[in-house]
Design a protein around this motif. Structure first.
Motif, PDB file in Angstrom:
ATOM      1  N   ARG A  55       5.798 -32.035  81.735  1.00 60.81           N
ATOM      2  CA  ARG A  55       6.279 -30.755  82.277  1.00 60.81           C
ATOM      3  C   ARG A  55       7.507 -30.255  81.521  1.00 60.81           C
ATOM      4  N   THR A  56       8.337 -31.162  81.041  1.00 62.94           N
ATOM      5  CA  THR A  56       9.478 -30.747  80.225  1.00 62.94           C
ATOM      6  C   THR A  56       8.996 -30.192  78.888  1.00 62.94           C
ATOM      7  N   VAL A  57       8.007 -30.819  78.300  1.00 62.34           N
ATOM      8  CA  VAL A  57       7.438 -30.339  77.043  1.00 62.34           C
ATOM      9  C   VAL A  57       6.789 -28.967  77.255  1.00 62.34           C
ATOM     10  N   ALA A  58       6.197 -28.749  78.418  1.00 63.46           N
ATOM     11  CA  ALA A  58       5.614 -27.433  78.726  1.00 63.46           C
ATOM     12  C   ALA A  58       6.694 -26.355  78.726  1.00 63.46           C
ATOM     13  N   ILE A  59       7.851 -26.627  79.331  1.00 70.33           N
ATOM     14  CA  ILE A  59       8.940 -25.650  79.362  1.00 70.33           C
ATOM     15  C   ILE A  59       9.473 -25.406  77.954  1.00 70.33           C
ATOM     16  N   VAL A  60       9.593 -26.461  77.166  1.00 72.55           N
ATOM     17  CA  VAL A  60      10.053 -26.308  75.783  1.00 72.55           C
ATOM     18  C   VAL A  60       9.105 -25.388  75.011  1.00 72.55           C
ATOM     19  N   HIS A  61       7.811 -25.537  75.212  1.00 75.01           N
ATOM     20  CA  HIS A  61       6.850 -24.695  74.510  1.00 75.01           C
ATOM     21  C   HIS A  61       6.853 -23.262  75.040  1.00 75.01           C
ATOM     22  N   LEU A  62       7.157 -23.075  76.316  1.00 74.23           N
ATOM     23  CA  LEU A  62       7.312 -21.711  76.823  1.00 74.23           C
ATOM     24  C   LEU A  62       8.418 -20.984  76.075  1.00 74.23           C
ATOM     25  N   ILE A  63       9.505 -21.698  75.800  1.00 67.20           N
ATOM     26  CA  ILE A  63      10.645 -21.065  75.134  1.00 67.20           C
ATOM     27  C   ILE A  63      10.409 -20.948  73.627  1.00 67.20           C
ATOM     28  N   THR A  64       9.981 -22.040  72.982  1.00 65.21           N
ATOM     29  CA  THR A  64       9.866 -22.016  71.518  1.00 65.21           C
ATOM     30  C   THR A  64       8.685 -21.180  71.033  1.00 65.21           C
ATOM     31  N   LEU A  65       7.494 -21.481  71.501  1.00 61.69           N
ATOM     32  CA  LEU A  65       6.323 -20.724  71.052  1.00 61.69           C
ATOM     33  C   LEU A  65       6.195 -19.393  71.787  1.00 61.69           C
ATOM     34  N   GLY A  66       6.427 -19.425  73.099  1.00 61.92           N
ATOM     35  CA  GLY A  66       6.257 -18.217  73.893  1.00 61.92           C
ATOM     36  C   GLY A  66       7.304 -17.166  73.609  1.00 61.92           C
ATOM     37  N   TRP A  67       8.559 -17.496  73.859  1.00 65.37           N
ATOM     38  CA  TRP A  67       9.613 -16.492  73.708  1.00 65.37           C
ATOM     39  C   TRP A  67      10.009 -16.278  72.251  1.00 65.37           C
ATOM     40  N   ILE A  68      10.402 -17.342  71.565  1.00 61.30           N
ATOM     41  CA  ILE A  68      10.898 -17.191  70.193  1.00 61.30           C
ATOM     42  C   ILE A  68       9.763 -16.823  69.235  1.00 61.30           C
ATOM     43  N   GLY A  69       8.663 -17.546  69.300  1.00 65.56           N
ATOM     44  CA  GLY A  69       7.557 -17.303  68.373  1.00 65.56           C
ATOM     45  C   GLY A  69       6.962 -15.915  68.494  1.00 65.56           C
ATOM     46  N   LEU A  70       6.658 -15.489  69.708  1.00 69.37           N
ATOM     47  CA  LEU A  70       6.071 -14.163  69.880  1.00 69.37           C
ATOM     48  C   LEU A  70       7.074 -13.058  69.579  1.00 69.37           C
ATOM     49  N   SER A  71       8.359 -13.302  69.802  1.00 66.42           N
ATOM     50  CA  SER A  71       9.373 -12.311  69.424  1.00 66.42           C
ATOM     51  C   SER A  71       9.423 -12.134  67.910  1.00 66.42           C
ATOM     52  N   ILE A  72       9.310 -13.226  67.186  1.00 70.79           N
ATOM     53  CA  ILE A  72       9.304 -13.140  65.719  1.00 70.79           C
ATOM     54  C   ILE A  72       8.070 -12.386  65.233  1.00 70.79           C
ATOM     55  N   LEU A  73       6.914 -12.690  65.806  1.00 71.82           N
ATOM     56  CA  LEU A  73       5.695 -12.001  65.382  1.00 71.82           C
ATOM     57  C   LEU A  73       5.787 -10.505  65.673  1.00 71.82           C
ATOM     58  N   GLY A  74       6.320 -10.147  66.823  1.00 71.02           N
ATOM     59  CA  GLY A  74       6.495  -8.730  67.136  1.00 71.02           C
ATOM     60  C   GLY A  74       7.496  -8.059  66.220  1.00 71.02           C
ATOM     61  N   ALA A  75       8.554  -8.778  65.868  1.00 67.77           N
ATOM     62  CA  ALA A  75       9.582  -8.210  64.992  1.00 67.77           C
ATOM     63  C   ALA A  75       9.051  -7.953  63.591  1.00 67.77           C
ATOM     64  N   ILE A  76       8.085  -8.741  63.135  1.00 59.64           N
ATOM     65  CA  ILE A  76       7.511  -8.530  61.808  1.00 59.64           C
ATOM     66  C   ILE A  76       6.891  -7.142  61.715  1.00 59.64           C
ATOM     67  N   TYR A  77       6.262  -6.700  62.804  1.00 58.67           N
ATOM     68  CA  TYR A  77       5.636  -5.382  62.800  1.00 58.67           C
ATOM     69  C   TYR A  77       6.652  -4.243  62.846  1.00 58.67           C
ATOM     70  N   VAL A  78       7.884  -4.536  63.210  1.00 58.53           N
ATOM     71  CA  VAL A  78       8.939  -3.518  63.227  1.00 58.53           C
ATOM     72  C   VAL A  78       9.750  -3.571  61.940  1.00 58.53           C
ATOM     73  N   ILE A  79      10.189  -4.765  61.566  1.00 56.62           N
ATOM     74  CA  ILE A  79      11.059  -4.939  60.403  1.00 56.62           C
ATOM     75  C   ILE A  79      10.310  -4.678  59.099  1.00 56.62           C
ATOM     76  N   GLY A  80       9.051  -5.097  59.025  1.00 55.89           N
ATOM     77  CA  GLY A  80       8.267  -4.891  57.806  1.00 55.89           C
ATOM     78  C   GLY A  80       8.250  -3.442  57.355  1.00 55.89           C
ATOM     79  N   PRO A  81       7.761  -2.536  58.193  1.00 53.14           N
ATOM     80  CA  PRO A  81       7.717  -1.130  57.755  1.00 53.14           C
ATOM     81  C   PRO A  81       9.101  -0.483  57.619  1.00 53.14           C
ATOM     82  N   MET A  82      10.031  -0.807  58.500  1.00 55.63           N
ATOM     83  CA  MET A  82      11.312  -0.107  58.486  1.00 55.63           C
ATOM     84  C   MET A  82      12.272  -0.648  57.425  1.00 55.63           C
ATOM     85  N   ALA A  83      12.502  -1.941  57.399  1.00 60.01           N
ATOM     86  CA  ALA A  83      13.500  -2.507  56.491  1.00 60.01           C
ATOM     87  C   ALA A  83      12.917  -2.854  55.133  1.00 60.01           C
TER      88      ALA A  83
END
Length: 157
Positions: A55-83
């Motif tokens: 269950r601790t590993v599940a929470i770690v994956h919620l934060i690392t893959l869920g929050w951080i990972g998906l935020s990075i993937l979403g940012a690529i679609y913004v930063i790529g065209p703009m910057a």
């Protein structure tokens, strides 16, 4: 963008970020973060003791893959065209990759929480497919970007 003087580049449609896709990535990322915080608030004992509990590993994956990972993937679609001035229009496969990543993260977290590692493996594969799709799109797009080669190398790495 309308040029204010001669020589000012008019923004092309392919250099604008997609409207919906990054919002979906960021929305899913924040939902995973809220879920992680809620799980920690509901069961604070999960954060104590040995850290390789399922269950601790599940929470770690919620934060690392869920929050951080998906935020990075979403940012690529913004930063790529703009910057980076590289074309990254949203296509149908991009939405499929988003679905793979979100379902994969949810599956990994659920199977870690349940302690069923067979299901966690196929879920990890789904996350990998979503991530690889965005990575390939970004690498292809960075080739056409009108930026210096060292910047391209840095972004690709």
């Amino acid at each position: 963008m309308v040029p204010s003087s001669p020589g000012v580049e008019i923004a092309r449609r392919d250099r604008l970020p997609p409207r919906l896709l990054p919002v979906l990535y960021f929305g899913a990322a924040h939902l995973f973060l809220i879920l992680a915080f809620s799980a920690m608030a509901a069961q604070p004992a999960l954060l104590t003791g040995f850290f390789y509990q399922p269950r601790t590993v599940a929470i770690v994956h919620l934060i690392t893959l869920g929050w951080i990972g998906l935020s990075i993937l979403g940012a690529i679609y913004v930063i790529g065209p703009m910057a980076l001035r590289m074309p990254m229009p949203a296509r149908r496969l991009d939405y499929v990759a988003l679905a793979f990543a979100v379902i994969g993260v949810a599956g990994m977290v659920a199977h870690f929480h349940l302690g069923e590692y067979g299901g966690m493996a196929w879920s990890a594969g789904m996350v990998a497919i979503g991530l690889l799709h965005v990575a390939v799109r970004a690498v292809r797009g960075i080739r056409a970007a009108p930026i210096e080669r060292p910047v391209k190398v840095h972004v690709v790495l």
